[in-house]
Design an enzyme around this catalytic site. Structure first.
Site, PDB file in Angstrom:
ATOM      1  N   HIS A  69      44.060 -23.166   0.263  1.00  0.00           N
ATOM      2  CA  HIS A  69      43.085 -22.143  -0.148  1.00  0.00           C
ATOM      3  C   HIS A  69      43.744 -20.758  -0.083  1.00  0.00           C
ATOM      4  O   HIS A  69      43.641 -19.971  -1.022  1.00  0.00           O
ATOM      5  CB  HIS A  69      41.861 -22.202   0.761  1.00  0.00           C
ATOM      6  CG  HIS A  69      41.060 -20.937   0.811  1.00  0.00           C
ATOM      7  ND1 HIS A  69      40.311 -20.485  -0.251  1.00  0.00           N
ATOM      8  CD2 HIS A  69      40.916 -20.006   1.789  1.00  0.00           C
ATOM      9  CE1 HIS A  69      39.734 -19.335   0.074  1.00  0.00           C
ATOM     10  NE2 HIS A  69      40.086 -19.026   1.304  1.00  0.00           N
ATOM     11  N   HIS A 117      44.636 -14.151   5.445  1.00  0.00           N
ATOM     12  CA  HIS A 117      43.270 -13.724   5.727  1.00  0.00           C
ATOM     13  C   HIS A 117      42.487 -14.662   6.651  1.00  0.00           C
ATOM     14  O   HIS A 117      41.548 -14.232   7.299  1.00  0.00           O
ATOM     15  CB  HIS A 117      42.486 -13.467   4.425  1.00  0.00           C
ATOM     16  CG  HIS A 117      41.993 -14.722   3.767  1.00  0.00           C
ATOM     17  ND1 HIS A 117      42.810 -15.575   3.072  1.00  0.00           N
ATOM     18  CD2 HIS A 117      40.767 -15.282   3.720  1.00  0.00           C
ATOM     19  CE1 HIS A 117      42.104 -16.586   2.620  1.00  0.00           C
ATOM     20  NE2 HIS A 117      40.861 -16.436   3.005  1.00  0.00           N
ATOM     21  N   ASP A 118      42.882 -15.931   6.730  1.00  0.00           N
ATOM     22  CA  ASP A 118      42.143 -16.873   7.579  1.00  0.00           C
ATOM     23  C   ASP A 118      42.933 -17.284   8.818  1.00  0.00           C
ATOM     24  O   ASP A 118      42.596 -18.261   9.490  1.00  0.00           O
ATOM     25  CB  ASP A 118      41.798 -18.141   6.770  1.00  0.00           C
ATOM     26  CG  ASP A 118      40.516 -17.973   5.968  1.00  0.00           C
ATOM     27  OD1 ASP A 118      39.724 -17.073   6.303  1.00  0.00           O
ATOM     28  OD2 ASP A 118      40.325 -18.737   5.002  1.00  0.00           O
ATOM     29  N   ASP A 268      39.388 -13.653  -2.188  1.00  0.00           N
ATOM     30  CA  ASP A 268      38.854 -14.771  -1.393  1.00  0.00           C
ATOM     31  C   ASP A 268      37.548 -15.268  -2.023  1.00  0.00           C
ATOM     32  O   ASP A 268      37.376 -16.465  -2.259  1.00  0.00           O
ATOM     33  CB  ASP A 268      38.618 -14.275   0.049  1.00  0.00           C
ATOM     34  CG  ASP A 268      38.218 -15.386   1.013  1.00  0.00           C
ATOM     35  OD1 ASP A 268      38.479 -16.568   0.714  1.00  0.00           O
ATOM     36  OD2 ASP A 268      37.659 -15.068   2.082  1.00  0.00           O
ATOM     37  N   ARG A 442      47.010 -28.697  36.553  1.00  0.00           N
ATOM     38  CA  ARG A 442      47.347 -29.480  35.356  1.00  0.00           C
ATOM     39  C   ARG A 442      46.760 -28.865  34.090  1.00  0.00           C
ATOM     40  O   ARG A 442      47.386 -28.867  33.035  1.00  0.00           O
ATOM     41  CB  ARG A 442      46.897 -30.930  35.546  1.00  0.00           C
ATOM     42  CG  ARG A 442      47.914 -31.681  36.399  1.00  0.00           C
ATOM     43  CD  ARG A 442      47.360 -32.888  37.116  1.00  0.00           C
ATOM     44  NE  ARG A 442      48.370 -33.487  37.988  1.00  0.00           N
ATOM     45  CZ  ARG A 442      48.695 -32.998  39.207  1.00  0.00           C
ATOM     46  NH1 ARG A 442      48.101 -31.929  39.694  1.00  0.00           N
ATOM     47  NH2 ARG A 442      49.634 -33.596  39.920  1.00  0.00           N
TER      48      ARG A 442
HETATM   49  N1  LIG Z   1      31.482 -26.931   5.571  1.00  0.00           N
HETATM   50  C1  LIG Z   1      30.981 -25.705   5.432  1.00  0.00           C
HETATM   51  N2  LIG Z   1      31.707 -24.782   4.794  1.00  0.00           N
HETATM   52  C2  LIG Z   1      31.194 -23.552   4.653  1.00  0.00           C
HETATM   53  C3  LIG Z   1      29.920 -23.211   5.168  1.00  0.00           C
HETATM   54  N3  LIG Z   1      29.692 -21.912   4.860  1.00  0.00           N
HETATM   55  C4  LIG Z   1      30.777 -21.468   4.209  1.00  0.00           C
HETATM   56  N4  LIG Z   1      31.683 -22.452   4.071  1.00  0.00           N
HETATM   57  C5  LIG Z   1      32.964 -22.381   3.400  1.00  0.00           C
HETATM   58  C6  LIG Z   1      32.893 -21.777   2.042  1.00  0.00           C
HETATM   59  C7  LIG Z   1      34.269 -21.177   1.870  1.00  0.00           C
HETATM   60  O1  LIG Z   1      35.203 -22.101   1.398  1.00  0.00           O
HETATM   61  C8  LIG Z   1      34.596 -20.742   3.259  1.00  0.00           C
HETATM   62  C9  LIG Z   1      34.208 -19.318   3.496  1.00  0.00           C
HETATM   63  O2  LIG Z   1      35.194 -18.784   4.185  1.00  0.00           O
HETATM   64  P1  LIG Z   1      35.073 -18.211   5.659  1.00  0.00           P
HETATM   65  O3  LIG Z   1      34.710 -19.294   6.567  1.00  0.00           O
HETATM   66  O4  LIG Z   1      36.318 -17.473   5.892  1.00  0.00           O
HETATM   67  O5  LIG Z   1      33.863 -17.224   5.563  1.00  0.00           O
HETATM   68  P2  LIG Z   1      33.743 -15.953   4.654  1.00  0.00           P
HETATM   69  O6  LIG Z   1      35.014 -15.682   3.946  1.00  0.00           O
HETATM   70  O7  LIG Z   1      32.513 -16.143   3.862  1.00  0.00           O
HETATM   71  O8  LIG Z   1      33.427 -14.902   5.750  1.00  0.00           O
HETATM   72  P3  LIG Z   1      34.379 -13.852   6.417  1.00  0.00           P
HETATM   73  O9  LIG Z   1      33.955 -12.602   5.793  1.00  0.00           O
HETATM   74  O10 LIG Z   1      35.810 -14.158   6.157  1.00  0.00           O
HETATM   75  O11 LIG Z   1      34.062 -13.986   7.857  1.00  0.00           O
HETATM   76  O12 LIG Z   1      33.841 -21.553   4.144  1.00  0.00           O
HETATM   77  C10 LIG Z   1      29.174 -24.229   5.856  1.00  0.00           C
HETATM   78  O13 LIG Z   1      28.066 -24.048   6.343  1.00  0.00           O
HETATM   79  N5  LIG Z   1      29.765 -25.462   5.955  1.00  0.00           N
HETATM   80 MG   LIG Z   2      37.177 -15.602   5.428  1.00  0.00          MG
END
Ligand SMILES: Nc1nc2c(ncn2[C@H]2C[C@H](O)[C@@H](COP(=O)(O)OP(=O)(O)OP(=O)(O)O)O2)c(=O)[nH]1
Ligand SMILES: [Mg+2]
Length: 504
Positions: A69, A117-118, A268, A442
């Protein structure tokens, strides 16, 4: 507003052993090439290959991980950056904005920020984050610390309970309790790059990954002028001094953002919205036909020539008309991605240029692709369909619950280290083995050296006679545990949990 001059933003100095003196264009380029090497070769980047994007613990290698990604985000970020620079060149504005000799660093900073970014995301994404925060909240109860000392303060750590008449110290206790209950991937990314990995990147490169500008210890509502930029915590108390210096080096206002960060964010958003849908088809959560129907229904109002027709309908029709050479699925997503990029990238670039004064000042309180245009609506459409049909799929939710359990379970396993007194833990750190503490010894040995060193360095700077010593020591000890657990990959966390629970 200050005059736009990117030479004041693209600061190529470093925190340690910085290049000195005046540098030519060529020399500045070399400095950013060095940043690229540091980033691409970092183990933290490699760990992204085993972290969840959407599907935890996925075995199908065609489904995206955080690493694949991030590579896609890098490509989209580069495309937006080039689009912006080409337009500014056509408008003959490069020189006026101090960018004529900085176009290559501009692109490079964006690309590498996208790749990174991640980097601070814990195992199991948002569920790992929630598990860490819930666990610490249940023990530190930051809301009980918000006001006066309470006789029924539920905080389980004595050193962090507020006490009558200990006012400056109580402020510190409030700050620490709040900070530790706001673990966040972006804030951990800043900590990783600076404190844990000591990558010593240029100020501009780090500035570009400071996505949110709210300190993790912040209490109450952020000011309305910055409510988007301060939507989530962006850095911890442990990096407060570093961020203060970063702000000076990049001429950032108190809650302002670095200008190129908006590009990383848009890249992103554009990347994952199509990719998540493609992964869902790969996982057979729905077929292309079903997906098309979901998108069609969710768009609602269908007019001839709408953005939906130009992007989604067009991709669907083209993929059906020449399905002899490739699978319809591949064709559909190829067209969907290309159509989406061809619309959203130029739009993001024009939003950047049209709002340049506010963006340069760091105060633009929105995402580039967040307005009432049809472009933003398209992005929302993809996200909504993913939310309703992908993230809520029973298999996905089941795995998320397991991920949550794994992270909470690991925190529980390491809890004995947090229950030691300051004296006992300090003795353990010094001697590395204490006979009367067999379990703690440990557990301590399992922590990674890098994280232990960060703890040792942080506590070495605190005066042990000062009343804040037990508070700060405990703070860094919690950071150490959060660093260790959030630094695991999904698979590593899963294996560790099973091994330590002795279920195999
Ligand atoms: N499995 C799962 N994936 C999710 C959910 N919500 C969002 N995602 C996925 C969609 C995207 O591929 C990705 C979004 O990226 P992030 O986790 O980095 O969050 P985001 O970029 O929206 O927020 P950020 O501003 O970076 O904190 O996660 C969820 O509830 N479940
Ligand atoms: Mg993000």
């Amino acid at each position: 507003m200050a005059q736009i001059d990117f030479r004041n933003k693209i600061n190529w100095h470093r925190r340690y052993r910085s290049p000195q003196g005046v540098k030519s264009e060529h020399e500045i380029l070399r400095i950013f090439e060095s940043d690229r090497g540091r980033i691409v070769n970092s183990p933290a980047i490699r760990r992204l290959q085993q972290k969840t994007q959407v599907f935890p613990l996925e075995r199908n290698a065609a489904v995206r991980t955080r690493l694949t990604h991030s590579m896609e985000v890098q490509q989209v970020g580069r495309y937006i950056a080039k689009e912006i620079l080409s337009r500014l060149k056509e408008q003959r504005m490069l020189k006026a904005y101090g960018l004529d000799e900085l176009t290559a660093p501009f692109e490079s900073i964006v690309e590498m920020a996208c790749l990174m970014h991640d980097i601070g995301n814990p195992p199991f994404g948002h569920f790992g984050e929630a598990a860490i925060n819930d666990w610490f909240r249940q023990r530190l109860c930051p809301s009980d610390a918000a006001s006066q000392p309470l006789s029924d303060d539920r905080c389980m750590v004595k050193a962090l309970c507020l006490r009558e008449g200990e006012e400056p110290l109580n402020d510190l206790r409030r700050k620490v309790r709040q900070d530790l209950c706001h673990f966040e991937g972006n804030a951990q990314g800043i900590r990783l790059v600076h404190t844990l990995m000591r990558m010593n990147l240029t100020w501009a490169q780090v500035g570009c990954i400071l996505k949110y500008t709210r300190p993790a210890w912040w209490q109450g509502e952020p000011p309305a002028s910055h409510d988007y930029l301060m939507k989530k915590p962006g850095y911890y108390f442990s990096e407060e001094a570093y961020i203060e210096r970063l702000r000076k080096e990049l001429s950032l206002s108190p809650f302002g953002r670095f200008p190129l960060t908006w590009i990383m964010e848009a890249a992103d958003d554009i990347s994952y919205c199509v990719a998540d849908l493609e992964d869902a088809v790969e996982k057979r959560i729905f077929t292309v036909e079903e997906l098309y129907q979901h998108l069609y229904d969710a768009w609602g109002h269908h007019e001839k020539g709408s953005l939906f027709a130009q992007v989604v309908e067009n991709a669907f029709e083209k993929s059906r008309s020449n399905s002899f050479s490739h699978s319809t699925e591949d064709q559909f997503f190829m067209y969907l991605r290309v159509n989406t990029l061809n619309k959203l990238v130029p739009y993001a670039a024009s939003r950047f240029i049209d709002n340049l004064p506010a963006i340069y000042a760091g105060e633009f309180n929105h995402a580039l692709l967040e307005d009432d245009s049809s472009f933003s609506q398209l992005l929302e459409l993809y996200k909504n369909v993913a939310m309703h049909h992908v993230f809520s799929h029973p298999d996905v939710e089941q795995l998320e619950l397991q991920g949550y359990r794994v992270i909470s379970g690991l925190l529980e396993i390491y809890r004995p280290l947090l229950q030691l007194t300051t004296e006992a833990f300090s003795e353990l750190v010094e001697k590395e083995r204490i006979k009367r503490l067999p379990i703690e010894t440990r557990l301590f040995h399992k922590l990674s050296t890098r994280h232990r060193l960060a703890y040792v360095e942080a506590v070495s700077k605190i005066d042990r006679q000062s009343p804040s010593w037990p508070v700060m020591e405990f703070y860094y000890r919690c950071r150490l545990i959060q660093d260790y657990i959030s630094g695991m990959t999904d698979l590593y966390a899963w294996d560790e949990y099973r091994k330590l629970m002795a279920v195999e």
